[in-house]
Design a protein around this motif. Structure first.
Motif, PDB file in Angstrom:
ATOM      1  N   LEU A  68       0.849  -1.338   0.035  1.00 60.67           N
ATOM      2  CA  LEU A  68      -0.101   0.051   0.142  1.00 60.67           C
ATOM      3  C   LEU A  68       0.787   1.123  -0.051  1.00 60.67           C
ATOM      4  O   LEU A  68       0.611   2.273  -0.559  1.00 60.67           O
ATOM      5  CB  LEU A  68      -1.010   0.078   1.113  1.00 60.67           C
ATOM      6  N   THR A  69       2.005   1.339   0.609  1.00 61.82           N
ATOM      7  CA  THR A  69       3.136   2.545   0.542  1.00 61.82           C
ATOM      8  C   THR A  69       3.357   2.771  -0.687  1.00 61.82           C
ATOM      9  O   THR A  69       3.530   3.540  -1.371  1.00 61.82           O
ATOM     10  CB  THR A  69       4.203   1.989   1.726  1.00 61.82           C
ATOM     11  N   TRP A  70       3.884   1.504  -1.155  1.00 64.37           N
ATOM     12  CA  TRP A  70       4.298   1.615  -2.666  1.00 64.37           C
ATOM     13  C   TRP A  70       3.294   2.131  -3.704  1.00 64.37           C
ATOM     14  O   TRP A  70       3.659   2.883  -4.529  1.00 64.37           O
ATOM     15  CB  TRP A  70       4.832   0.131  -2.989  1.00 64.37           C
ATOM     16  N   LEU A  71       2.167   1.538  -3.485  1.00 64.52           N
ATOM     17  CA  LEU A  71       1.069   1.944  -4.202  1.00 64.52           C
ATOM     18  C   LEU A  71       0.489   3.443  -4.109  1.00 64.52           C
ATOM     19  O   LEU A  71       0.194   4.184  -5.067  1.00 64.52           O
ATOM     20  CB  LEU A  71      -0.060   1.247  -4.052  1.00 64.52           C
ATOM     21  N   THR A  72       0.606   3.754  -2.980  1.00 67.03           N
ATOM     22  CA  THR A  72       0.270   5.135  -2.795  1.00 67.03           C
ATOM     23  C   THR A  72       1.360   6.246  -3.370  1.00 67.03           C
ATOM     24  O   THR A  72       1.130   7.561  -3.633  1.00 67.03           O
ATOM     25  CB  THR A  72       0.071   5.537  -1.200  1.00 67.03           C
ATOM     26  N   ARG A  73       2.578   5.507  -3.221  1.00 66.36           N
ATOM     27  CA  ARG A  73       3.765   6.534  -3.891  1.00 66.36           C
ATOM     28  C   ARG A  73       3.521   6.747  -5.286  1.00 66.36           C
ATOM     29  O   ARG A  73       3.636   7.972  -5.939  1.00 66.36           O
ATOM     30  CB  ARG A  73       4.992   6.001  -3.419  1.00 66.36           C
ATOM     31  N   ILE A  74       2.943   5.895  -5.871  1.00 68.59           N
ATOM     32  CA  ILE A  74       2.856   5.807  -7.347  1.00 68.59           C
ATOM     33  C   ILE A  74       1.610   6.641  -7.621  1.00 68.59           C
ATOM     34  O   ILE A  74       1.610   7.421  -8.487  1.00 68.59           O
ATOM     35  CB  ILE A  74       2.519   4.421  -7.908  1.00 68.59           C
ATOM     36  N   LEU A  75       0.709   6.662  -6.786  1.00 70.72           N
ATOM     37  CA  LEU A  75      -0.351   7.495  -6.971  1.00 70.72           C
ATOM     38  C   LEU A  75      -0.277   8.936  -6.872  1.00 70.72           C
ATOM     39  O   LEU A  75      -0.601   9.848  -7.697  1.00 70.72           O
ATOM     40  CB  LEU A  75      -1.538   7.174  -5.950  1.00 70.72           C
ATOM     41  N   ILE A  76       0.579   9.429  -5.817  1.00 72.53           N
ATOM     42  CA  ILE A  76       1.034  10.639  -5.559  1.00 72.53           C
ATOM     43  C   ILE A  76       2.049  11.236  -6.884  1.00 72.53           C
ATOM     44  O   ILE A  76       1.404  12.230  -7.199  1.00 72.53           O
ATOM     45  CB  ILE A  76       1.793  10.787  -4.328  1.00 72.53           C
ATOM     46  N   ASN A  77       2.678  10.390  -7.199  1.00 68.79           N
ATOM     47  CA  ASN A  77       3.714  10.633  -8.438  1.00 68.79           C
ATOM     48  C   ASN A  77       2.499  10.797  -9.848  1.00 68.79           C
ATOM     49  O   ASN A  77       2.778  11.785 -10.596  1.00 68.79           O
ATOM     50  CB  ASN A  77       4.636   9.815  -8.856  1.00 68.79           C
TER      51      ASN A  77
END
Length: 181
Positions: A68-77
Motif C-alpha cells: 500500500l505504501t508503494w501503491l500510494t507513492r505511485i498514485l502521488i507521482n
C-alpha cells in the motif's frame, strides 16, 4: 493476511490477484486522487494511471508488506504528473462531490479543498496521508522518502498554514483545526 497472498500471486503474474488488490484499496486510492485532482474525472484518471503503472512494476516491489505504501507513492507521482500536464486550478463545480466521512457543507468542502491545495506540496502530502488516511509517521516517511522528523515538521507547518487559511475565510473547519492544534 490474505492480502499478502494476493500480493505474492500478483508479483508472480496473476492478473486476477492484482485486480483483487486494487479493488481492496480502490476507495482509498480514489479519495487520495480526489484530494490531489479536485474533481471526479481527473481523480479517476489518476487511479487508472496508478493501476497501470503498478501493474507494470509489481514485480519490482521488494517488500510485500509495503504494497500500500508503494501503491500510494505511485498514485502521488501520477497526481503530480497530471497536475503538471494540466497546470490549472481546481474547478469548483466538482468540489461538492468531494468524498468525505464527515457531514460538512458544500462551502466547507470548497474551503477545505482550496486550503489543502493551497499548501506547499510537501505539507499537502503529509496532511493528506496523516489525516485522511490515518497513516503513521513512519509509513508516511517511507512514502515521501524523508526522515520521520521531517514528516512531523511538515505536519506541524501544514496545520499552522491550514489554520491560518481556513480562519481567514471564516470556515468552521478552521475553527475545528484550531481546537485540535
Amino acid at each position: 493476511m490474505r492480502h499478502l497472498k494476493l500480493i505474492k500471486k500478483a508479483k508472480a503474474g496473476n492478473k486476477e490477484a492484482f485486480e483483487k488488490l486494487l479493488s481492496l484499496y480502490s476507495d482509498r486510492l480514489y479519495r487520495t486522487a480526489y484530494l490531489y485532482a479536485g474533481n471526479r474525472e481527473d481523480a479517476l484518471d489518476i487511479v487508472q494511471e496508478t493501476s497501470y503503472k503498478a501493474f507494470l512494476a509489481i514485480g519490482k516491489l521488494k517488500e510485500n508488506t509495503y504494497f500500500l505504501t508503494w501503491l500510494t507513492r505511485i498514485l502521488i507521482n501520477s497526481a503530480y504528473d497530471l497536475k503538471k500536464k494540466q497546470k490549472k486550478d481546481i474547478p469548483l463545480e466538482y468540489v461538492s462531490d468531494l468524498p468525505s466521512n464527515k457531514n460538512q457543507s458544500t462551502v466547507e468542502h470548497i474551503d477545505l479543498v482550496r486550503a489543502v491545495n493551497g499548501l506547499r506540496d510537501t505539507y499537502r502530502d503529509a496532511i493528506i496521508l496523516f489525516y485522511y488516511h490515518d497513516l503513521p509517521i513512519k509509513e508516511i516517511s517511507k512514502i515521501m522518502d524523508i526522515p520521520e522528523n521531517t514528516v512531523k515538521t511538515y505536519l506541524q507547518r501544514g496545520k499552522k498554514q491550514l489554520k491560518t487559511i481556513l480562519e481567514g475565510v471564516g470556515c468552521n473547519e478552521g475553527k475545528a483545526i484550531s481546537r485540535k492544534i
